[in-house]
Design an enzyme around this catalytic site. Structure first.
Site, PDB file in Angstrom:
ATOM      1  N   CYS A  29      -2.622   0.430  -5.981  1.00 33.58           N
ATOM      2  CA  CYS A  29      -1.044   0.390  -6.346  1.00 33.58           C
ATOM      3  C   CYS A  29      -0.500   1.784  -5.695  1.00 33.58           C
ATOM      4  CB  CYS A  29      -0.855   0.348  -8.001  1.00 33.58           C
ATOM      5  SG  CYS A  29      -1.659  -0.918  -8.745  1.00 33.58           S
ATOM      6  N   LEU A  45      -0.035  -3.691  -7.106  1.00 31.47           N
ATOM      7  CA  LEU A  45      -0.602  -4.732  -6.092  1.00 31.47           C
ATOM      8  C   LEU A  45      -1.720  -5.597  -7.039  1.00 31.47           C
ATOM      9  CD1 LEU A  45      -0.730  -6.037  -3.453  1.00 31.47           C
ATOM     10  CD2 LEU A  45      -2.577  -4.553  -3.004  1.00 31.47           C
ATOM     11  N   ILE A 100      -4.680  -7.053  -8.672  1.00 29.05           N
ATOM     12  CA  ILE A 100      -6.243  -7.446  -7.916  1.00 29.05           C
ATOM     13  C   ILE A 100      -6.850  -8.020  -9.048  1.00 29.05           C
ATOM     14  CG2 ILE A 100      -8.176  -6.569  -6.582  1.00 29.05           C
ATOM     15  CD1 ILE A 100      -5.648  -6.493  -4.925  1.00 29.05           C
ATOM     16  N   ASN A 148      -3.939   4.176  -9.774  1.00 23.03           N
ATOM     17  CA  ASN A 148      -3.978   3.281  -8.543  1.00 23.03           C
ATOM     18  C   ASN A 148      -5.328   3.242  -8.070  1.00 23.03           C
ATOM     19  OD1 ASN A 148      -3.650   2.518  -5.661  1.00 23.03           O
ATOM     20  ND2 ASN A 148      -3.355   4.685  -4.994  1.00 23.03           N
ATOM     21  N   GLU A 189      -9.337   1.070  -8.082  1.00 23.92           N
ATOM     22  CA  GLU A 189     -10.202  -0.052  -8.701  1.00 23.92           C
ATOM     23  C   GLU A 189     -11.564   0.763  -9.201  1.00 23.92           C
ATOM     24  OE1 GLU A 189      -9.498  -2.840  -8.966  1.00 23.92           O
ATOM     25  OE2 GLU A 189      -7.708  -3.228  -7.351  1.00 23.92           O
ATOM     26  N   GLY A 247     -15.915  -0.734   6.906  1.00 23.52           N
ATOM     27  CA  GLY A 247     -17.223  -0.081   7.345  1.00 23.52           C
ATOM     28  C   GLY A 247     -17.051   1.222   7.409  1.00 23.52           C
TER      29      GLY A 247
END
Length: 649
Positions: free
Chosen positions: A2, A48, A50, A73, A75, A369
Site C-alpha cells: 500500500c 492494494l 492482497i 505498507n 506483507e 529475483g
C-alpha cells in the site's frame, strides 16, 4: 502492499488529504484517513488488497481494544504463525489480515516486536496511551519510508511527492546528495535530494511525540560480523537450497494470483523454478521483456528473451512478453516522476512495462529475483576485487602508474570500457578502493562539471554514509564481504529496491523478493567466500543449489544487465533532450554545474574520447527532477502518457 502517510504536530486535515491523494496510485482498492486532534496525529492510507480482501482490512486500523492504530505498507510472511501465538495469549482479532497481527504484536511485545517479523514493511503505529507514533522500516529496506521535520512537526510518507504537499517543508537542495547521484547514480540512505527530507534507514525505527522525534535507533543490521560456517561443501549447497525453497514458499502467501518476473538469468529462474514446484498443478504466470532496438546488442547487452523462453518451456510455466523499442525514451520523465529520486538508470522503464503487463493479466503480486548478486556475489566488481591480490602488493607509485595508463584507454567498445575501469582506482587503499568500485566516474572528471557549491562539497562527500558504513564493520571482515555489505545496505536498497517498488506500485502491483529473505541473508553472510565467488564464477553455490531444477546453459550464463542502450540513446534519440535540458541557459540558471564543463563532457562523450554517458544522463535526471519537485509549490508532472509498448503473449 500500500501507501502510507501521516504526521505528528500542528498540521491541518487538508494536508493529510493532499498527501493521501499524492500516493493514490499505490492503493487503488481503498483509502482511509484518521485525525487524532488531542495528540496532533494524522494517519492516511491507500490500499492494494492482497490478504483478506474484505472491508475488514480497511486502514487506518484500530485494535479491538481501541488502544493502538496502524497504517501499514507491506506483507508479513509469517503472520499466520504469529497470529496463532497471539490467539493463544488471549489477543482478539476481527479480521484475517497481517495488519491486525502487527497491532496485537505491538501490544504484547512493544518495540521488541520487529525481531519477530519476516516480511517487507513500513508502518506507523499510534499509541493512544501516550500519544506517540512508532515508525518502522524493514531490515533490507524493501519498502520506502521518508520523513521530514519542520517547525510545525514531523511528517512521514511512502513517497517524497506526498511529503511535499506540506508547504512548510523547505525545498533547499542537498548538494552532498547531488554529488552522490553523480558518483553512484543513486543516493545512500538517509540522504535525499532535499536537506529537509530523509529516508528512514533500513532496519531503523523512530519514536515521535508532540511533533518531535524523541528517539531513532537501529533494530537490525546486515549480519556480516558473524563467523563463517565450517560445513562440507555439499552440506552448504543443501542448506542454500533449503533456505531459498522456504523463502519462496513463504512468499507465495496471498489471496490474489501471484506471478513472477522471468529474465532467463539465474536469479529469476531460480525463484520461478521453486515457485512452480510449490504451486503444483497451478501454472505460474511469468513476465519478461524483449527489445526491438538493434542498438542494444551494439552496446554489449545480451538478448535475455531466448533464455527466458527456454526456462519457461523447461519449467512448463506461462510466459508473457512485452516488446519495446526506441520509444522507451519517451518514458524518461514519467520514470523520474514515479521514482521520486533522480536515479540515472533506464532499467526502471523495463520494470514499469513488465508490471503494467502483469496487471493487465490480472496479476497483483510478482516474485522478483532481485538480491542474488548482492548476497551471493555476481557483479563484475566482485570478480575484480578477488583478483586484486595479483597486483595490490605493488608499491603505490606503480599502482598510480597503472591508474594513469588505464585513463588513456579510449572507451570505443564494451571491452575497452571495462579495461579502463578495472584500474581506475588502483592507487587507493583498503576501504577507499572498495567504495570506489561503486563509482561511475572518477572524481577528476566529475569535478570538471561542478559549480562552486558542488566543488566545496567534494571533500565532505568522500566521508559519505558509504564510507561510514565500511568504518563500522570489524576490521577482520574480509574485503569481499565488506563489498557485499555495501551492496545490500545501499546499492540494493537505494537503487534496485527503490525503483522496483516505485514503478510496481505505479502499476498497482506488489513485488516480493525471496532472495533477500532475512534467514537466507544470514546464511549467505556466514558462507565461506570461495563458495560464493569461485574464481571468475559468481554465485557459485547458488548455481550448484539449483542444478536439479534448471538447464545447464541457464545455470552457467554470465551476468547480464537489466538495462537499455543508453549510450546510443544519448547520441541519437535523446540528443535533442540532452541539448535542451543541459543547455548553457538551463545549467546556468540551476547553478549546480559549470556550463562549459558540461558542454565539454557531452562533446567528449559524443566523440568517444571518454565514456561519460551515465554521468550526462545523471545530470539530465537531476535537472528534470528539480523542475518537477522544487520549481513548483507542489510536485508536478505535466505529461502522463504511460504505456507505449506492445505485447506478444
Amino acid at each position: 502492499m500500500c501507501g502510507i502517510a501521516g504526521f505528528s504536530g500542528r498540521f491541518e486535515q487538508d494536508v493529510l488529504e493532499r498527501m493521501n491523494q499524492a500516493i493514490a496510485h499505490r492503493g487503488p482498492d481503498d483509502s482511509g484517513l484518521l485525525m487524532v486532534p488531542e495528540h496532533g496525529v494524522g494517519l492516511a492510507h491507500r490500499r492494494l488488497s492482497i490478504i483478506d480482501l474484505s472491508s475488514r482490512g480497511h486502514q487506518p486500523m484500530v485494535d479491538v481494544s481501541g488502544r493502538v492504530t496502524i497504517v501499514f505498507n507491506g506483507e508479513i510472511y509469517n503472520y499466520r504463525e504469529l497470529r496463532k501465538e497471539l490467539l493463544e495469549d488471549g489477543y482478539g482479532f476481527s479480521s484475517e489480515t497481517d495488519t491486525e497481527v502487527l497491532l496485537n504484536l505491538y501490544l504484547r511485545d512493544g518495540e521488541k516486536m520487529m525481531s519477530r517479523l519476516n516480511g517487507i514493511f513500513a508502518f506507523a503505529i499510534h499509541d493512544s496511551r501516550d500519544g506517540s507514533l512508532l515508525l518502522v522500516r524493514d531490515g533490507l529496506g524493501v519498502k520506502p519510508f521518508y520523513f521530514a521535520e519542520t517547525p510545525k512537526g514531523v511528517l512521514f510518507a511512502s513517497e517524497i511527492k506526498a511529503l511535499l504537499q506540506e508547504p512548510s517543508i523547505e525545498r533547499r537542495l542537498n548538494h552532498q546528495a547531488v554529488v552522490h547521484h553523480l558518483l553512484y547514480l543513486w543516493c545512500p540512505s538517509p540522504l535525499t535530494m532535499l536537506k529537509s527530507v530523509h529516508k528512514l534507514e533500513p532496519g531503523h525505527a523512530m519514536r515521535i511525540r508532540d511533533g518531535r522525534i524523541q528517539e531513532r535507533w537501529c533494530w537490525y543490521d546486515l549480519p556480516y560480523d558473524q563467523q563463517f560456517v565450517d560445513w562440507p561443501t555439499e552440506d552448504a549447497i543443501v542448506q542454500v537450497r533449503k533456505y531459498l525453497t522456504l523463502a519462496v514458499e513463504r512468499q507465495l502467501v496471498s489471496d490474489v494470483p501471484v506471478g513472477a518476473f522471468l529474465s532467463g538469468g539465474l536469479d529469476s529462474s531460480s525463484v520461478v523454478a521453486l515457485a512452480q514446484r510449490a504451486m503444483g498443478n497451478e501454472r505460474l504466470q511469468c513476465f519478461t521483456i524483449g527489445f526491438k532496438d538493434p542498438s542494444a546488442r551494439a552496446e554489449g547487452m545480451a538478448d535475455d528473451l531466448p533464455y527466458a523462453q527456454r526456462v519457461a518451456r523447461h519449467l512448463d510455466v506461462d510466459l508473457h512478453t512485452i516488446y519495446v523499442g526506441p520509444e522507451m525514451v519517451d518514458e524518461l520523465e514519467n520514470m523520474i516522476w514515479w521514482l521520486d529520486e533522480p536515479q540515472a538508470d533506464p532499467a526502471p522503464i523495463n520494470a514499469l512495462f513488465i508490471c503494467q503487463l502483469a496487471r493487465q493479466h490480472g496479476i497483483k503480486v510478482l516474485l522478483s529475483g532481485a538480491g542474488g548478486d548482492d548476497i551471493f556475489t555476481g557483479y563484475r566488481r566482485h570478480y575484480a576485487l578477488v583478483r586484486e591480490p595479483y597486483w595490490s602488493w605493488l608499491p603505490g607509485r606503480v599502482r598510480g602508474s597503472m591508474r594513469t595508463v588505464a585513463s588513456w584507454i579510449r572507451p570505443t567498445n564494451e571491452f575497452r570500457r571495462r579495461l579502463s575501469k578495472a584500474f581506475r582506482y588502483a592507487n587507493l587503499e583498503g576501504d577507499d578502493r572498495i567504495a570506489a568500485y561503486f563509482h561511475w566516474i572518477d572524481m577528476d572528471h566529475l569535478s570538471t562539471v561542478f559549480g562552486p557549491d558542488l566543488n566545496r562539497e567534494m571533500t565532505e562527500s568522500m566521508q559519505s554514509p558509504v564510507h561510514q558504513a565500511l568504518a563500522s564493520l570489524p576490521a577482520e571482515v574480509p574485503a569481499l564481504n565488506r563489498m557485499l555489505y555495501l551492496e545490500s545496505k545501499f546499492f540494493l536498497t537505494d537503487h534496485n529496491l527503490n525503483y522496483v517498488d516505485k514503478v510496481s506500485m505505479a502499476s498497482g502491483v506488489e513485488v516480493r523478493v525471496p532472495l533477500i529473505d532475512p534467514d537466507l541473508v544470514s546464511l549467505a553472510a556466514r558462507l565461506p567466500l570461495h563458495l560464493k565467488q569461485k574464481g571468475s564464477v559468481g554465485k557459485w553455490i547458488l548455481r550448484k543449489a539449483m542444478e536439479p531444477y534448471l538447464p545447464k546453459d541457464v545455470l552457467h550464463r554470465s551476468k547480464t544487465g537489466f538495462g537499455a542502450p543508453l549510450r546510443h540513446w544519448l547520441r541519437h534519440d535523446l540528443r535533442p533532450m540532452v541539448d535542451d535540458v543541459l543547455s548553457e541557459r538551463s545549467v546556468r540558471e540551476r547553478g549546480l554545474f559549470d556550463p562549459k564543463g558540461v558542454r565539454n563532457m557531452v562533446e567528449q562523450d559524443r566523440n568517444r574520447r571518454y565514456d561519460a554517458s551515465y554521468t550526462i544522463f545523471s545530470m539530465m535526471c537531476i535537472e528534470i527532477w528539480c523542475r518537477m519537485f522544487i520549481d513548483h509549490p507542489v510536485p508536478t508532472l505535466n505529461r502522463r502518457d504511460l504505456g507505449s509498448a506492445t505485447e506478444n503473449a
